[in-house]
Structure formats: C-alpha cells, structure tokens
Design a protein around this motif. Structure first.
Motif, PDB file in Angstrom:
ATOM      1  N   VAL A   1      43.488  52.518  51.308  1.00 25.96           N
ATOM      2  CA  VAL A   1      43.631  51.940  49.973  1.00 25.96           C
ATOM      3  C   VAL A   1      44.220  50.542  50.146  1.00 25.96           C
ATOM      4  O   VAL A   1      45.356  50.393  50.619  1.00 25.96           O
ATOM      5  CB  VAL A   1      44.535  52.796  49.070  1.00 25.96           C
ATOM      6  CG1 VAL A   1      44.656  52.159  47.680  1.00 25.96           C
ATOM      7  CG2 VAL A   1      43.975  54.212  48.957  1.00 25.96           C
ATOM      8  N   ARG A   2      43.449  49.537  49.790  1.00 23.66           N
ATOM      9  CA  ARG A   2      43.880  48.153  49.952  1.00 23.66           C
ATOM     10  C   ARG A   2      44.807  47.740  48.813  1.00 23.66           C
ATOM     11  O   ARG A   2      44.591  48.130  47.650  1.00 23.66           O
ATOM     12  CB  ARG A   2      42.673  47.221  49.990  1.00 23.66           C
ATOM     13  CG  ARG A   2      41.667  47.558  51.081  1.00 23.66           C
ATOM     14  CD  ARG A   2      42.223  47.311  52.466  1.00 23.66           C
ATOM     15  NE  ARG A   2      41.221  47.569  53.509  1.00 23.66           N
ATOM     16  CZ  ARG A   2      41.477  47.465  54.811  1.00 23.66           C
ATOM     17  NH1 ARG A   2      42.686  47.105  55.216  1.00 23.66           N
ATOM     18  NH2 ARG A   2      40.543  47.721  55.696  1.00 23.66           N
TER      19      ARG A   2
ATOM     20  N   ASP B   1      43.148  46.416  45.832  1.00 21.94           N
ATOM     21  CA  ASP B   1      42.313  47.353  45.084  1.00 21.94           C
ATOM     22  C   ASP B   1      43.136  48.343  44.264  1.00 21.94           C
ATOM     23  O   ASP B   1      42.558  49.199  43.583  1.00 21.94           O
ATOM     24  CB  ASP B   1      41.402  48.141  46.042  1.00 21.94           C
ATOM     25  CG  ASP B   1      40.354  47.265  46.714  1.00 21.94           C
ATOM     26  OD1 ASP B   1      39.993  46.230  46.121  1.00 21.94           O
ATOM     27  OD2 ASP B   1      39.919  47.605  47.822  1.00 21.94           O
ATOM     28  N   LEU B   2      44.455  48.260  44.333  1.00 21.34           N
ATOM     29  CA  LEU B   2      45.291  49.196  43.584  1.00 21.34           C
ATOM     30  C   LEU B   2      45.032  49.071  42.086  1.00 21.34           C
ATOM     31  O   LEU B   2      44.940  47.964  41.546  1.00 21.34           O
ATOM     32  CB  LEU B   2      46.769  48.925  43.877  1.00 21.34           C
ATOM     33  CG  LEU B   2      47.284  49.349  45.256  1.00 21.34           C
ATOM     34  CD1 LEU B   2      48.707  48.852  45.466  1.00 21.34           C
ATOM     35  CD2 LEU B   2      47.204  50.853  45.433  1.00 21.34           C
TER      36      LEU B   2
ATOM     37  N   ILE C   1      48.605  56.501  44.941  1.00 21.68           N
ATOM     38  CA  ILE C   1      47.759  56.111  46.076  1.00 21.68           C
ATOM     39  C   ILE C   1      47.210  57.336  46.799  1.00 21.68           C
ATOM     40  O   ILE C   1      46.007  57.447  47.033  1.00 21.68           O
ATOM     41  CB  ILE C   1      48.563  55.205  47.027  1.00 21.68           C
ATOM     42  CG1 ILE C   1      49.038  53.955  46.268  1.00 21.68           C
ATOM     43  CG2 ILE C   1      47.707  54.810  48.239  1.00 21.68           C
ATOM     44  CD1 ILE C   1      50.001  53.082  47.052  1.00 21.68           C
TER      45      ILE C   1
ATOM     46  N   HIS D   1      43.885  57.284  43.770  1.00 19.62           N
ATOM     47  CA  HIS D   1      42.986  56.690  44.755  1.00 19.62           C
ATOM     48  C   HIS D   1      42.486  57.719  45.771  1.00 19.62           C
ATOM     49  O   HIS D   1      41.297  57.772  46.068  1.00 19.62           O
ATOM     50  CB  HIS D   1      43.688  55.535  45.468  1.00 19.62           C
ATOM     51  CG  HIS D   1      43.843  54.314  44.611  1.00 19.62           C
ATOM     52  ND1 HIS D   1      42.894  53.313  44.549  1.00 19.62           N
ATOM     53  CD2 HIS D   1      44.830  53.935  43.764  1.00 19.62           C
ATOM     54  CE1 HIS D   1      43.289  52.369  43.712  1.00 19.62           C
ATOM     55  NE2 HIS D   1      44.456  52.723  43.222  1.00 19.62           N
ATOM     56  N   ILE D   2      43.388  58.499  46.363  1.00 18.97           N
ATOM     57  CA  ILE D   2      43.018  59.546  47.317  1.00 18.97           C
ATOM     58  C   ILE D   2      43.619  60.848  46.794  1.00 18.97           C
ATOM     59  O   ILE D   2      44.850  60.986  46.717  1.00 18.97           O
ATOM     60  CB  ILE D   2      43.540  59.247  48.737  1.00 18.97           C
ATOM     61  CG1 ILE D   2      42.919  57.944  49.278  1.00 18.97           C
ATOM     62  CG2 ILE D   2      43.222  60.408  49.682  1.00 18.97           C
ATOM     63  CD1 ILE D   2      43.463  57.525  50.639  1.00 18.97           C
TER      64      ILE D   2
ATOM     65  N   ASP E   1      48.772  47.696  52.118  1.00 20.76           N
ATOM     66  CA  ASP E   1      47.698  48.658  52.348  1.00 20.76           C
ATOM     67  C   ASP E   1      48.293  50.014  52.720  1.00 20.76           C
ATOM     68  O   ASP E   1      49.405  50.100  53.263  1.00 20.76           O
ATOM     69  CB  ASP E   1      46.775  48.197  53.482  1.00 20.76           C
ATOM     70  CG  ASP E   1      45.971  46.951  53.131  1.00 20.76           C
ATOM     71  OD1 ASP E   1      45.957  46.565  51.943  1.00 20.76           O
ATOM     72  OD2 ASP E   1      45.367  46.370  54.061  1.00 20.76           O
TER      73      ASP E   1
END
Length: 324
Positions: A9-10, A13-14, A37, A51-52, A286
């Motif tokens: 996860v960059r 890009d959050l 995240i 994100h994940i 990241d």
C-alpha cells in the motif's frame, strides 16, 4: 509481481475517511483523516476504505491530522502502537486526559498501555501522520469512548449504536429499530480505568528514534517484544532496521512480516520460485505485507539516512499491556 503489488500500500494511494469515529463532527477533532491499511481496524463508519482485508494477526492503520487537531479520549482492549511518521504529536491519557502526557518527534514510537483512556493531537506546524499497529485480527472489538466524547458527539449530530456503527442525523440517519445507543460507562466502570503518571508510562512504553538508531548499528534494534526496549507481548514484535543492520542475505519466515519505511528509500527483492522473482522500491509511508515462506531481501536504494520498522506476528495473546 502482481501478487506482491497487491500486498503493498503506497503512501500516495492511501484513501482517507473523515467520518471514521464518533468525534467526526466535534470541533477540534473534525479534520481528522483515518486510514485502514491492513485489516478493518476499529473504524465505526461504513465509509472507511480497507486497503488489505486479510490480517496477519494484527492490524495496520494511520491517522493524518492538521495542526491543533486531536483524537478524542478512548480505550482499547488490545495493543495500540504508534510511530510518528511526520510531525510532532502529543499523547495524553487518563479519564480527562490529564493523568500524563508525552510528545513524540518523528520516528519515536509509543506502545500505549491497554485499559487506559488515551488521546493524541498534532502539535506541529504542518499536516502530520502517525502509523498505527493494533493487536489482534479484529483489533479488540472496537473502541471504548470516554463518556464526555459520546455526549459531545450527540450535540453535533452523531450517535453510536450498540452495534458499533455510527448514525449521522445531519444525513437524516437515526438508530434502526431494535438498536439502542451505546451506553455511557458508569462511575463504577470508570473507576476501574487506571490513571498512570507520565513517570510511570514513558520509561516503559516510549522509545526514541535516535536511541533506536544507535542500537541498530550492527543488528536490528529490538523495539517491542519480551526481550526488547519496550518489553511486552502484544501479539507482534517490532524492530527498527537501519542500513547497518539489514540482513546480509535473503531470508524467509514462518510468520507474517510487515515492512514500514520511516526514512530513506529501500529496495525490496523477492523470489517465490518458478520464475516469480521481482523487485520494487519502498518509501516512507508505504506498507508492505510479506507472506510467510517468501524469500526476500532488503537494501537501501541510495545513500543517506535509512530506517524501517519491521513488524512480525507472534503467537502471544494480543494484550493487555498495562500492568500497573
């Protein structure tokens, strides 16, 4: 490469959520941005992007706040660890937030004791970001709010249901049939929350960045763990690596590992066999989730200061951390 891309996860890009918690409309707290995240975290809002989704035994999140913005007093049942990625942050604790406090500079880390009310605010001059590690796959089943936080929120249109979800009267929402509002803690329940002083908390729960960097000159600095600077078993171990202490050869683990660069740019390479090797750069902010069994290696991508937090899952129970 595609499989590993999905595990990184960059920072750029959050996706933030400004309605994650009950104090989202409360003046002084209404500019917070919450990020989940890895894992669902403890967000109370359906608007929160994850994100994940899969968790490695703990959750990873972040909070971004402008200067003078604060996160209201709350408690958790499992570990809550923060490191300051950007800016200066004041952490405070106790029933009214007056029992003790400490200011973290960039890179500093705090393993906040469970079972006490805590809050934090950006005391720097620019937008700040703190990265969070929450114990357990379900992050302890939510947040326990100090009564005044729930009362203040009601005056600004937000109600928390006993189902752990937020309802916003400003959007025409109300509690569904059969769902009662989250009850306030009683005086007897509040009396069970400790009020540790700064002198009791800081030596055992706060580690300073430059002290950790000094310890990482030959091997990773053990930050959180049974034999670490902050001795604890919260369900994960934390180490700080510098360019002097990165493993000399590729390695793999039986446990999940999360890499979170603090300073500098890092080169990650991996080899899953059958021609599935790859390489990528990791930068501050990241987050990279390394699966068990994957052979991988790290190296600073350029000269200058380089540091990286490494979090590894353990079989320890995820909390509590405050022993009084």
């Amino acid at each position: 490469m595609a499989e590993m891309d999905a595990r990184i996860v960059r920072y750029g890009d959050l996706r933030p959520c400004k309605t994650a918690f009950i104090d989202a409309h409360t003046p002084g707290s209404d500019q917070k941005e919450n990020f989940t995240i890895i894992g669902g975290g403890v967000s109370e809002s359906a608007d929160q992007h994850v994100h994940i989704v899969d968790t490695p035994g703990f959750n990873i999140g972040a909070a971004g706040q402008p200067p003078k913005c604060r996160n209201s007093l709350h408690s958790h049942r499992t570990a809550e660890v923060f490191f300051a990625l950007k800016g200066r942050w004041r952490f405070f604790w106790g029933r009214w937030g007056t029992a003790g406090e400490v200011v973290l500079e960039e890179g500093d880390i705090i393993n906040i004791p469970t079972g006490i009310f805590r809050g934090f605010e950006n005391v720097g001059t620019d937008y700040g970001m703190i990265m969070a590690i929450l114990g357990g796959d379900d992050a302890g089943g939510g947040v326990i709010w100090a009564p005044q936080v729930i009362q203040d929120a009601a005056g600004h249109g937000l109600v928390l249901g006993q189902n752990g979800k937020l309802y916003d009267s400003k959007k025409g929402q109300s509690l569904p049939a059969g769902v009662a509002p989250m009850p306030l803690l009683t005086e007897a329940e509040l009396a069970a929350f400790p009020e540790p002083t700064t002198a009791e908390v800081v030596p055992h729960h706060v580690a300073r960045y430059w002290d950790m960097m000094a310890l990482s000159d030959r091997q990773p600095a053990r930050v959180i763990g049974p034999d670490a600077i902050l001795r604890d078993r919260p369900g994960f171990d934390v180490e700080l690596l510098s360019r002097q202490s990165i493993p000399a050869t590729p390695y793999s683990l039986d446990a999940h590992e999360v890499l979170m660069p603090m300073r500098g740019h890092w080169r990650l390479t991996w080899d899953a066999g059958a021609g599935t090797e790859g390489t990528t750069a990791l930068n501050p902010g990241d987050t990279c989730a390394i699966p068990p069994g994957l052979s991988h290696a790290l190296a600073p991508a350029m000269t200058g200061e380089a540091s990286l937090y490494r979090v590894r899952a353990t079989t320890d129970k995820a909390g509590p951390t405050w022993r009084g």
